[in-house]
Design a protein around this motif. Structure first.
Motif, PDB file in Angstrom:
ATOM      1  N   LYS A 189       1.489   4.248  -2.857  1.00  0.00           N
ATOM      2  CA  LYS A 189       1.240   5.659  -2.568  1.00  0.00           C
ATOM      3  C   LYS A 189       2.469   6.512  -2.875  1.00  0.00           C
ATOM      4  CE  LYS A 189      -2.399   5.146   0.910  1.00  0.00           C
ATOM      5  NZ  LYS A 189      -2.766   5.308   2.331  1.00  0.00           N
ATOM      6  N   LYS A 216     -17.918  -5.126   3.344  1.00  0.00           N
ATOM      7  CA  LYS A 216     -19.070  -4.292   2.988  1.00  0.00           C
ATOM      8  C   LYS A 216     -18.672  -3.200   1.982  1.00  0.00           C
ATOM      9  CE  LYS A 216     -21.633  -0.755   5.332  1.00  0.00           C
ATOM     10  NZ  LYS A 216     -21.873  -0.126   6.638  1.00  0.00           N
ATOM     11  N   HIS A 217     -17.628  -2.459   2.305  1.00  0.00           N
ATOM     12  CA  HIS A 217     -17.224  -1.387   1.412  1.00  0.00           C
ATOM     13  C   HIS A 217     -16.694  -1.924   0.086  1.00  0.00           C
ATOM     14  CE1 HIS A 217     -17.525   1.075   5.052  1.00  0.00           C
ATOM     15  NE2 HIS A 217     -17.607   2.110   4.235  1.00  0.00           N
ATOM     16  N   ALA A 246     -19.601  -2.941  -1.966  1.00  0.00           N
ATOM     17  CA  ALA A 246     -20.396  -1.800  -2.417  1.00  0.00           C
ATOM     18  C   ALA A 246     -19.753  -1.113  -3.627  1.00  0.00           C
ATOM     19  CB  ALA A 246     -20.569  -0.804  -1.274  1.00  0.00           C
ATOM     20  N   ASP A 247     -18.454  -1.349  -3.839  1.00  0.00           N
ATOM     21  CA  ASP A 247     -17.769  -0.747  -4.988  1.00  0.00           C
ATOM     22  C   ASP A 247     -17.821  -1.625  -6.242  1.00  0.00           C
ATOM     23  OD1 ASP A 247     -17.116   1.802  -4.420  1.00  0.00           O
ATOM     24  OD2 ASP A 247     -15.039   1.439  -3.837  1.00  0.00           O
ATOM     25  N   TYR A 303      -9.445  -1.803   0.862  1.00  0.00           N
ATOM     26  CA  TYR A 303     -10.602  -2.034   1.721  1.00  0.00           C
ATOM     27  C   TYR A 303     -10.202  -2.771   2.997  1.00  0.00           C
ATOM     28  CZ  TYR A 303     -12.796  -0.892  -2.662  1.00  0.00           C
ATOM     29  OH  TYR A 303     -13.134  -0.245  -3.814  1.00  0.00           O
ATOM     30  N   LEU A 311       0.836  -1.192   0.000  1.00  0.00           N
ATOM     31  CA  LEU A 311       0.000   0.000   0.000  1.00  0.00           C
ATOM     32  C   LEU A 311       0.878   1.252   0.000  1.00  0.00           C
ATOM     33  CD1 LEU A 311      -3.007   0.607   0.302  1.00  0.00           C
ATOM     34  CD2 LEU A 311      -2.650   0.698   2.778  1.00  0.00           C
ATOM     35  N   VAL A 312       1.875   1.236   0.858  1.00  0.00           N
ATOM     36  CA  VAL A 312       2.754   2.409   0.972  1.00  0.00           C
ATOM     37  C   VAL A 312       3.596   2.548  -0.296  1.00  0.00           C
ATOM     38  CG1 VAL A 312       4.642   3.413   2.281  1.00  0.00           C
ATOM     39  CG2 VAL A 312       2.761   2.294   3.484  1.00  0.00           C
ATOM     40  N   LYS A 324      -3.573  -7.511   1.060  1.00  0.00           N
ATOM     41  CA  LYS A 324      -2.483  -6.521   1.081  1.00  0.00           C
ATOM     42  C   LYS A 324      -1.124  -7.212   1.184  1.00  0.00           C
ATOM     43  CE  LYS A 324      -1.228  -3.871   4.602  1.00  0.00           C
ATOM     44  NZ  LYS A 324      -1.415  -2.958   5.739  1.00  0.00           N
ATOM     45  N   ASN A 355     -19.819  -1.813  -8.669  1.00  0.00           N
ATOM     46  CA  ASN A 355     -20.091  -1.079  -9.914  1.00  0.00           C
ATOM     47  C   ASN A 355     -18.880  -0.327 -10.438  1.00  0.00           C
ATOM     48  OD1 ASN A 355     -22.824  -1.580 -10.692  1.00  0.00           O
ATOM     49  ND2 ASN A 355     -23.408  -0.607  -8.752  1.00  0.00           N
ATOM     50  N   ARG A 356     -18.039   0.093  -9.502  1.00  0.00           N
ATOM     51  CA  ARG A 356     -16.839   0.828  -9.883  1.00  0.00           C
ATOM     52  C   ARG A 356     -15.927  -0.013 -10.782  1.00  0.00           C
ATOM     53  NH1 ARG A 356     -12.791   2.961  -5.231  1.00  0.00           N
ATOM     54  NH2 ARG A 356     -11.110   3.641  -6.589  1.00  0.00           N
TER      55      ARG A 356
END
Lengths: 766, 766
Positions: free
Chosen positions: A510, A529-530, A533-534, A525, A506-507, A548, A536-537
């Protein structure tokens, strides 16, 4: 309790065979026709006085190799073999003469070049001129093997306790032990010559300097009984037989000093004794003994057989255990020398005398057999097998002399001649050395990358210590400069923050993004849940769902067309099963390349492909695999840069999916893959692309290294088309590794050796 | 589907309450008597234009605090609280005025100091002179809270999809959404004033600049109905009411520019609207909205209640969802402003008009109740509880107005007077801030060491990003200098090889020994046989048997007198059960000290003792524990520098072994230990010895740091007698840690704050 008994006490057994072992040997350099090389010591080894492993002895052409003290015979021998390999690789049209007796020497001995030293070391040059004058240059060209050996400190402490020598200091007891071993070694050294002698002949050119040679080697080029010209009266010895005082270490040492003081020796080291005791220069305490009577064994590459070393080690323990028949006085010393010279000439046909000067009760061969039985009794039950194997080997040599190294050498010389036989051996050994150029023998338990670094250290004369062997943690030191290195690429050049960045995907992403470098940009994530929920993205895209932190690819799913929410959910669940953090990234099509960077410079680019064979129109798949597997770079179990291709169930199944089997004969140039995955560990090939990739990708990799401020890294980049210049959309950096392997770039299946071990040591300032 | 419906669609629920949240607020600095401070902006905060968190607004005495955008209201508020605490700590005999309406101002307004800027920033000073002239300095001293808020990108994408706005670009849709929210916010803003207004009064000194003040606040110092002087006609507003075009974002923006072009405003930012839309300067895209109508809440330290922010957030979502009754034209704008001014004066007794200009069908209070019901319907079932808690809080304020912050403030002012009440609050808040000086509110999930670093970053104006929050991985940036730090002490200053050395006890010891530093010298074993065979070597000594890598002390045995071979064997077996490598070391008696070193300098020396109480002759052990636990440094679960002492079974048992129980009353000065182990986690005390230890030990520690070439380390040393100068035999280095905690040195139980966070940031070049 006698020391001999104490050696056998249970409390001694654990330590009995432990100790430190070091080797030294010389080889004369010769040209491809077996003539003494007239070239200087190879420049690549640098200063011959500073190099800890490679120097010269008497002559500029007489290369000397030295190992540090090691914990076992196996390691010492392996280290020596590695020095031998490294030297061989770095000779230019020259070979290492495998025989103790020198090759064809110039008729005019003065054409043998003395070792050259700069004006600062005039004394060393002076000493060689003295030796040349006193003994003749030709005699000084005899080479040999010296074995440095010490008993374990724990063994010595235990022996002192068990044998009730508490009235002595530890130092005194140690002197007592080593003197005892030395005296018996001197007494019975003819046994070692009988078993280990390996100079049955010498070149004719040698006869000019030893008028006695015909007596030693009756036939012109090779005697039928001769064992060791080197240990004979024609061998390497003082012109006078000195009598020494062996009663105690101080007395012995005094008697040698007396010879120097009397001008009979120019220096203590001019005493050519078959054994020396070595001391700590500061404390004067004996540290180890040096056995000097081994001839080079021309039947084996490094000139030293493990069996010989194990035997010698047992001989020294036996010498320590053996009750002494009488003080080792002048008469005894004379008898012992005589036994040596006789045995060197006639082997088991010699007239060996006992302590009284009477012929031995048994035949010499019988005495040797008895000796082998006695040392067998010394070996603890749980000792490493190679000690017993050594005893068995020499017993079988007694039974079948034709299998003994000495007789193999003799036969070779008889059949081909002294020069041709040894020259052929030298050439064979050269080929073998060149095939071992990825390995550090004796330290094969280290990772290949570390072995490569240490091989290069040997070449450059960098001393090293294995601080934690199982962790591949080494300290390298040269000219007071020390570097600590773990696993070849974890060094002082990288800062800790950078390592932590690379450890964290992750780092890494970034930080690369901050520098406008392309990474797969998706979502991060920490709950299902999140992520869900993505959906469609990411709909209708090719995506990768991954934890990760991944281990061996667990929990990674590629969805080529993310259209079914249930599949997406399943992929997420699999990823969350591995980590509480999950990344969803666009899947980037293209080949993956490993860029190896040092100091922001790309030093190697590699691509891996699955196990495969290329057809020739006549061999079947299984035959092609067998042929491909003959490459010495392919082995089993990560001890070689590449792995052998298997013909197992996985390969069978994969062929079946293509409608093929092992018996199929591929057309000429047809490539057949036997695996889907491209891991080297399952027989995959590594292909070097360093010079084939568009330079813009190297610039990208270099920019990434700068962004993370990393000194040494293995960067993985996906590139669809390596000929097309890089732009923001046609590559993606997948990962940066802080501990990349170097051997894959040094020994690819196809391509050049990128010599990363050399480049790393350059970078570390060596 | 309307946007209002789309907001309630299941696919929106996950993202509904997500977004970015930032806060800005001003506080006037006052002296200890509540008078406007005449001192310059505190120098410790450096350049007021460069500091990202602390600057000034209109006046040099009007301190402004700014948080970065955060992922939740909790974090934004916590960040603001931390800025508040840090500022409070660093004021010199001054306080932060907790009220939006200013403190006692100099009668002569010109004595209010304008913010000072250097000559390079003349325009800023110029603008303040213009403001002073146009609005008067006293009016510009009104302070408030601005809330920056953006909706989640996923929510916006989803809304666009669900509400069939595919004909718009993403940017256009975003403008549409934020404009809708802004219009309704403007329409219904009186509701926010009714619920959140908190300036029921002003100091008399303010009346000179607003002749209407008696009308707003009928009584001399505090009205009975007044809600927000700041939002009233006496508040912070333009001298003229401007009509703007709210039809679309481009039209709106144009109408504001027109005012500037017409010379009615000197700059767009001179428009004192209760809400602004903020754009990305490069792309022109709307990034977030800024709600500007919150008064400081003087009943709470940071001036902002979480309930207010959650309410405001729901209000903005409600504004987005609410169907608009009519275009927001000039007439509507007038009605909305009138509603604001009325409500600011009279709260629920105001005449609130609807879109038609008719009085509201319900009473204002009824309308607010209905609003609270409507936003309750917006909150998703699985939303964080603090949203519902916020709604309940304001419902209860409607039912019991005496509990509402506004009425508490009003009562306080009525009872004590405007200045004395606010001054007392300021003093209470100061005490609270000083007790929080080890904490970064809102980021309390980070380790205390990291929280301390980030607090210091706030003070120094170092921006930071949490690159991986769960790993305490942050990037600090100031003046283009970036440092990456994990867990406070893992930095770019240390090189990787050194870290690896410290990670490996065996290597640490070997490297320290190379530098002649004293470490416990013993044996290292990789099998039981050899370890056991060395029994005699350690016989009759005090030894420690331990695995090479220990976790929580597992597998470590101390044998005080190694005389029984069976005990030794058991200890070895326990150690080998934990690791394949085992160390046997002499046990060194003495106290253990932790040396914290930066760049070879000892910055702190700490010793830990087990949980204990000191008697006073009158309290029992349990009472003494209760008293000791009141220290704000003591908490539960590692959120404070020290842990509360427990009165559990372990403590009970340990007292029993001393013949004591919790009811025992220790004599005066008698120390009673409640635990054997000295861990801070079980209530132990940390004692600072930095100035008490003989300096020779600091030299030893520094030499050790140099030997390993380590930049930041926590070195553990056993010392029998800290007054006696160090020699080779009276200390031993046990371990060097590459990730030492810093908070224990900053907040010891006894001793000074060694300010390691400051020293580390100094060292990192900030």
């Amino acid at each position: 309790m006698q020391i001999g008994e104490a050696l056998l006490a249970p409390s001694s057994q654990t330590w009995l065979l432990e100790g430190k072992f070091g080797l030294e040997k010389e080889h004369v350099r010769v040209d491809l026709e077996g003539k003494l090389a007239q070239t200087p010591h190879p420049h690549i080894f640098g200063d011959k006085l500073a190099h800890p492993f490679v120097t010269v002895d008497f002559s500029e052409s007489q290369l000397e190799m030295i190992t540090p003290p090691m914990d076992s015979i196996h390691e010492a021998l392996g280290f020596m073999e590695t020095i031998h390999d490294v030297v061989t690789e770095n000779l230019d049209n020259e070979l290492l003469w495998p025989q103790s007796m020198p090759p064809a020497l110039p008729e005019d001995g003065s054409q043998i070049p003395l070792a050259q030293f700069d004006s600062e070391h005039r004394a060393l040059a002076e000493y060689r001129r003295f030796l040349a004058q006193t003994y003749g240059r030709k005699k000084q060209m005899i080479s040999g093997v010296h074995v440095n050996l010490s008993f374990s400190e724990s063994l010595l402490e235990n022996l002192q306790r068990e044998s009730n020598h508490s009235q002595l200091t530890q130092t005194e007891f140690k002197s007592h032990v080593y003197m005892t071993a030395m005296r018996n070694m001197m007494r019975y050294r003819w046994i070692m010559i009988a078993l280990l002698g390996n100079t049955p002949a010498a070149d004719n050119s040698y006869s000019t300097i030893c008028p006695d040679l015909p007596e030693v080697v009756p036939q012109t080029c090779c005697g039928t009984k001769s064992v060791s010209v080197r240990a004979s009266i024609c061998g390497y010895r003082n012109n006078e037989e000195f009598t020494l005082n062996y009663a105690s270490w101080p007395q012995f040492h005094r008697s040698v000093r007396d010879l120097v003081d009397a001008g009979k020796l120019i220096h203590e080291k001019e005493l050519y004794s078959p054994i020396r005791l070595k001391t700590n220069l500061q404390t004067g305490e004996i540290t180890h003994l040096e056995v000097r009577l081994l001839d080079l064994d021309p039947t084996t590459k490094s000139g030293i057989r493990p069996e010989s070393l194990h035997l010698l080690h047992l001989f020294m323990l036996w010498s320590l255990a053996k009750e002494e028949p009488a003080p080792f006085d002048a008469a005894q010393q004379r008898i012992a020398s005589q036994n040596q010279y006789h045995c060197a000439c006639c082997g088991y046909d010699s007239k060996i005398l006992d302590a009284n000067g009477s012929p031995f009760p048994h035949s010499p061969k019988g005495a040797v057999r008895k000796f082998l039985q006695e040392i067998a009794n010394l070996v603890p039950d749980d000792a490493p097998n190679n000690y017993n194997r050594s005893i068995k080997f020499f017993e079988s040599c007694l039974d079948n002399p034709e299998n003994a190294p000495l007789e193999i050498t003799r036969k070779g010389i008889q059949n081909q001649g002294f020069i041709p036989y040894n020259l052929q051996q030298a050439k064979n050994f050269q080929v073998n050395s060149l095939h071992q150029n990825f390995r550090f023998s004796g330290l094969e338990d280290l990772e290949l990358s570390t072995q490569l670094i240490l091989r290069e250290a040997v070449l450059r004369g960098i001393s090293f210590e294995l601080l934690d062997r199982s962790e591949n943690f080494v300290a390298l030191t040269k000219n007071k400069h020390t570097e600590y290195i773990q696993q070849a690429t974890k060094t002082s050049k990288d800062n800790y923050a950078t390592i932590l960045m690379m450890e964290n995907k992750l780092v890494t992403k970034k930080v690369l993004q901050r520098s406008n470098l392309t990474v797969p940009v998706g979502g991060h994530y920490t709950d299902l849940k999140h992520a869900l929920a993505d959906f469609n993205r990411y709909k209708s895209q090719a995506i990768v769902v991954k934890p990760k932190s991944t281990n061996f690819g667990l929990g990674i799913t590629i969805l080529k067309q993310n259209s079914d929410e249930n599949h997406y959910l399943t992929a997420l669940k699999m990823a969350f099963a591995e980590d509480s953090s999950v990344l969803v990234e666009p899947f980037i099509a293209g080949r993956e390349f490993r860029f190896f960077l040092i100091d922001n410079k790309v030093e190697g680019v590699l691509h891996r492909v699955p196990a495969n064979v290329m057809g020739d129109g006549s061999h079947s798949i299984s035959e092609l695999v067998r042929i491909k597997n003959q490459d010495p770079l392919r082995g089993k179990g990560y001890v070689t840069p590449l792995e052998k291709i298997q013909l197992g169930d996985a390969e069978k199944l994969f062929l079946e999916t293509q409608g093929l089997d092992f018996n199929y004969t591929p057309k000429n140039q047809e490539i057949i893959y036997l695996r889907e995955n491209s891991n080297i560990s399952t027989g995959g090939d590594s292909l070097d692309f360093t010079d084939d990739i568009h330079p813009s990708y190297k610039q990208i990799a270099s920019d990434a290294a700068k962004a993370l401020n990393v000194a040494i890294t293995g960067l993985d980049m996906i590139i669809p088309n390596i000929s097309e210049p890089a732009n923001d959309d046609n590559y993606a950096i997948i990962e940066m590794n802080f501990n990349p392997a170097i051997h894959i770039h040094c020994f690819p299946f196809k391509g050049s050796n990128r010599q990363l071990n050399k480049k790393l040591l350059d970078y570390l300032g060596f």
